[in-house]
Design a protein around this motif. Structure first.
Motif, PDB file in Angstrom:
ATOM      1  N   MET A 107     -75.979  41.664 -16.066  1.00  0.00           N
ATOM      2  CA  MET A 107     -74.825  41.222 -15.291  1.00  0.00           C
ATOM      3  C   MET A 107     -74.841  41.824 -13.889  1.00  0.00           C
ATOM      4  O   MET A 107     -74.521  41.143 -12.906  1.00  0.00           O
ATOM      5  CB  MET A 107     -73.539  41.564 -16.037  1.00  0.00           C
ATOM      6  CG  MET A 107     -73.370  40.753 -17.321  1.00  0.00           C
ATOM      7  SD  MET A 107     -71.890  41.178 -18.274  1.00  0.00           S
ATOM      8  CE  MET A 107     -70.606  40.442 -17.229  1.00  0.00           C
ATOM      9  N   CYS A 108     -75.224  43.079 -13.771  1.00  0.00           N
ATOM     10  CA  CYS A 108     -75.348  43.696 -12.438  1.00  0.00           C
ATOM     11  C   CYS A 108     -76.459  43.033 -11.633  1.00  0.00           C
ATOM     12  O   CYS A 108     -76.341  42.870 -10.409  1.00  0.00           O
ATOM     13  CB  CYS A 108     -75.624  45.194 -12.569  1.00  0.00           C
ATOM     14  SG  CYS A 108     -74.186  46.178 -13.039  1.00  0.00           S
ATOM     15  N   VAL A 264     -77.393  27.605  -6.504  1.00  0.00           N
ATOM     16  CA  VAL A 264     -78.611  28.410  -6.642  1.00  0.00           C
ATOM     17  C   VAL A 264     -78.837  28.692  -8.128  1.00  0.00           C
ATOM     18  O   VAL A 264     -78.209  29.577  -8.709  1.00  0.00           O
ATOM     19  CB  VAL A 264     -78.495  29.730  -5.855  1.00  0.00           C
ATOM     20  CG1 VAL A 264     -79.822  30.497  -5.913  1.00  0.00           C
ATOM     21  CG2 VAL A 264     -78.100  29.465  -4.399  1.00  0.00           C
ATOM     22  N   GLY A 265     -79.737  27.944  -8.738  1.00  0.00           N
ATOM     23  CA  GLY A 265     -80.025  28.154 -10.148  1.00  0.00           C
ATOM     24  C   GLY A 265     -80.648  29.505 -10.428  1.00  0.00           C
ATOM     25  O   GLY A 265     -80.474  30.075 -11.512  1.00  0.00           O
ATOM     26  N   ALA A 266     -81.372  30.040  -9.449  1.00  0.00           N
ATOM     27  CA  ALA A 266     -82.068  31.311  -9.639  1.00  0.00           C
ATOM     28  C   ALA A 266     -81.115  32.472  -9.925  1.00  0.00           C
ATOM     29  O   ALA A 266     -81.525  33.487 -10.502  1.00  0.00           O
ATOM     30  CB  ALA A 266     -82.908  31.637  -8.407  1.00  0.00           C
ATOM     31  N   LEU A 267     -79.857  32.325  -9.542  1.00  0.00           N
ATOM     32  CA  LEU A 267     -78.895  33.409  -9.784  1.00  0.00           C
ATOM     33  C   LEU A 267     -78.831  33.786 -11.256  1.00  0.00           C
ATOM     34  O   LEU A 267     -78.568  34.946 -11.598  1.00  0.00           O
ATOM     35  CB  LEU A 267     -77.493  32.997  -9.316  1.00  0.00           C
ATOM     36  CG  LEU A 267     -77.308  32.716  -7.830  1.00  0.00           C
ATOM     37  CD1 LEU A 267     -75.863  32.310  -7.566  1.00  0.00           C
ATOM     38  CD2 LEU A 267     -77.700  33.919  -6.979  1.00  0.00           C
ATOM     39  N   THR A 268     -79.059  32.802 -12.124  1.00  0.00           N
ATOM     40  CA  THR A 268     -78.983  33.074 -13.559  1.00  0.00           C
ATOM     41  C   THR A 268     -80.295  32.835 -14.299  1.00  0.00           C
ATOM     42  O   THR A 268     -80.543  33.460 -15.316  1.00  0.00           O
ATOM     43  CB  THR A 268     -77.879  32.220 -14.217  1.00  0.00           C
ATOM     44  OG1 THR A 268     -78.060  30.842 -13.861  1.00  0.00           O
ATOM     45  CG2 THR A 268     -76.505  32.679 -13.753  1.00  0.00           C
ATOM     46  N   HIS A 269     -81.154  31.938 -13.783  1.00  0.00           N
ATOM     47  CA  HIS A 269     -82.377  31.678 -14.549  1.00  0.00           C
ATOM     48  C   HIS A 269     -83.569  32.529 -14.116  1.00  0.00           C
ATOM     49  O   HIS A 269     -84.578  32.596 -14.839  1.00  0.00           O
ATOM     50  CB  HIS A 269     -82.745  30.190 -14.550  1.00  0.00           C
ATOM     51  CG  HIS A 269     -83.288  29.635 -13.259  1.00  0.00           C
ATOM     52  ND1 HIS A 269     -84.416  30.105 -12.637  1.00  0.00           N
ATOM     53  CD2 HIS A 269     -82.860  28.596 -12.487  1.00  0.00           C
ATOM     54  CE1 HIS A 269     -84.662  29.407 -11.548  1.00  0.00           C
ATOM     55  NE2 HIS A 269     -83.722  28.491 -11.430  1.00  0.00           N
ATOM     56  N   SER A 270     -83.488  33.190 -12.982  1.00  0.00           N
ATOM     57  CA  SER A 270     -84.638  33.973 -12.510  1.00  0.00           C
ATOM     58  C   SER A 270     -84.242  35.369 -12.037  1.00  0.00           C
ATOM     59  O   SER A 270     -84.942  35.972 -11.220  1.00  0.00           O
ATOM     60  CB  SER A 270     -85.342  33.233 -11.360  1.00  0.00           C
ATOM     61  OG  SER A 270     -85.855  31.999 -11.799  1.00  0.00           O
ATOM     62  N   VAL A 271     -83.136  35.862 -12.533  1.00  0.00           N
ATOM     63  CA  VAL A 271     -82.627  37.144 -12.043  1.00  0.00           C
ATOM     64  C   VAL A 271     -83.395  38.309 -12.667  1.00  0.00           C
ATOM     65  O   VAL A 271     -83.905  38.216 -13.787  1.00  0.00           O
ATOM     66  CB  VAL A 271     -81.122  37.261 -12.362  1.00  0.00           C
ATOM     67  CG1 VAL A 271     -80.893  37.383 -13.866  1.00  0.00           C
ATOM     68  CG2 VAL A 271     -80.490  38.411 -11.612  1.00  0.00           C
ATOM     69  N   ARG A 272     -83.487  39.408 -11.923  1.00  0.00           N
ATOM     70  CA  ARG A 272     -84.064  40.655 -12.434  1.00  0.00           C
ATOM     71  C   ARG A 272     -82.935  41.629 -12.722  1.00  0.00           C
ATOM     72  O   ARG A 272     -82.072  41.864 -11.876  1.00  0.00           O
ATOM     73  CB  ARG A 272     -85.017  41.269 -11.397  1.00  0.00           C
ATOM     74  CG  ARG A 272     -85.660  42.568 -11.855  1.00  0.00           C
ATOM     75  CD  ARG A 272     -86.529  43.177 -10.764  1.00  0.00           C
ATOM     76  NE  ARG A 272     -85.749  43.615  -9.613  1.00  0.00           N
ATOM     77  CZ  ARG A 272     -85.083  44.774  -9.557  1.00  0.00           C
ATOM     78  NH1 ARG A 272     -85.069  45.599 -10.593  1.00  0.00           N
ATOM     79  NH2 ARG A 272     -84.410  45.098  -8.462  1.00  0.00           N
ATOM     80  N   SER A 273     -82.938  42.191 -13.908  1.00  0.00           N
ATOM     81  CA  SER A 273     -81.893  43.150 -14.268  1.00  0.00           C
ATOM     82  C   SER A 273     -81.975  44.388 -13.384  1.00  0.00           C
ATOM     83  O   SER A 273     -83.064  44.824 -13.000  1.00  0.00           O
ATOM     84  CB  SER A 273     -82.029  43.564 -15.737  1.00  0.00           C
ATOM     85  OG  SER A 273     -81.783  42.473 -16.595  1.00  0.00           O
ATOM     86  N   ILE A 274     -80.820  44.952 -13.064  1.00  0.00           N
ATOM     87  CA  ILE A 274     -80.762  46.194 -12.303  1.00  0.00           C
ATOM     88  C   ILE A 274     -81.086  47.367 -13.238  1.00  0.00           C
ATOM     89  O   ILE A 274     -80.651  47.405 -14.386  1.00  0.00           O
ATOM     90  CB  ILE A 274     -79.366  46.379 -11.670  1.00  0.00           C
ATOM     91  CG1 ILE A 274     -79.145  45.313 -10.581  1.00  0.00           C
ATOM     92  CG2 ILE A 274     -79.188  47.777 -11.096  1.00  0.00           C
ATOM     93  CD1 ILE A 274     -80.057  45.453  -9.380  1.00  0.00           C
TER      94      ILE A 274
END
Length: 282
Positions: A107-108, A264-274
């Motif tokens: 989530m972060c 921006v689909g990448a916000l949820t499908h390509s995100v890297r966890s903090i």
């Protein structure tokens, strides 16, 4: 919408998934009443999202566990920052640790990535929005994280708004149904409060869609010159959304075209966890 009930359901399921018959690492050599204190620490900078979810992992694992947040959702933090303290029985703290981190790190990551896109838009009026390209079962969590980063939510799901995409338009064409007629027939059957959006991927589709008077037109994978032309032709008659392969380095130029929304689909499908960690204090 992320509710307390959704949080309880998802976190409870995750705890069961992680220890369906108990935590055998802690079952034998640790005293059941032994206590532990840990703190959530940032290994890198980011934007907070999911503190209630993090808390739920520990309190659902054991009613005597307590979490003391040091930061609120939507606030930025630096590397090394202490984000929360956790106290409880040793077995419960260790049993909930991974589940708590899995939720809050992702989530972060979403909130942080969203904040970067929002910053790239700057003071332009264009809003950054998410998509339905989310993890099944976790959509409410991921869309909430987008709002923590300063973004806005697109529709939650298929029941919330009419959105006619490329395959819808292809289906209408295969049945000999003009897009104008399709939009008007849909409009006649839905509530006056229900939003209609139509996606196009070519400039020559624009006039026919405009004739149907949708509420939003999505310009998908338009090159910048065509995007500028489309915004001029639409001239405020509908909201305009740009989508397709949106990256940070082109967000400002897309926003300069005058579009109202950039999805921006990448916000949820390509995100890297903090990278966050639980540090042992005793």
């Amino acid at each position: 919408m992320l509710t307390s009930q959704l949080i309880r359901q998802a976190v409870s399921a995750a705890l069961i998934e992680d220890a369906p018959t108990g935590d055998i690492s802690c079952a034998y050599a640790m005293e059941p009443t032994a206590l532990a204190t840990v703190r959530l620490t940032a290994r890198e900078a980011g934007v907070m999202s999911g503190m209630e979810v993090f808390t739920a992992a520990f309190t659902l694992q054991g009613s005597g566990n307590t979490v003391t947040p040091a930061i609120a959702d939507g606030e930025s933090f630096g590397a090394g920052a202490v984000l929360a303290g956790v106290t409880g029985t040793l077995r419960d703290v260790l049993g909930a640790e991974r589940v708590a981190l899995n939720f809050i790190q992702r989530m972060c990551g979403i909130a942080t990535m969203t904040a970067d896109f929002v910053a790239a838009v700057g003071d332009r009026p264009t809003r950054i929005v998410d998509t339905r390209k989310t993890t099944p079962g976790l959509r409410a969590f991921e869309k909430y994280a987008v709002t923590c980063g300063g973004g806005s939510n697109h529709r939650q799901g298929l029941s919330d708004a009419v959105m006619l995409k490329d395959n819808h338009l292809a289906a209408f064409e295969s049945q000999g149904i003009p897009i104008v007629r399709a939009i008007r027939e849909i409009r006649a059957h839905i509530s006056h409060t229900t939003h209609i959006e139509v996606e196009i991927d070519r400039l020559d589709q624009l006039d026919a869609v405009l004739e149907g008077r949708p509420d939003t037109i999505m310009l998908d994978n338009f090159k910048l010159s065509d995007l500028n032309s489309a915004v001029r032709i639409i001239d405020g008659r509908t909201l305009v959304e740009a989508s397709g392969n949106m990256t940070l380095d082109r967000i400002a130029s897309v926003a300069d075209s005058g579009v109202d929304l950039i999805s921006v689909g990448a916000l949820t499908h390509s995100v890297r966890s903090i990278d966050l960690g639980l540090d042992w204090l005793g």
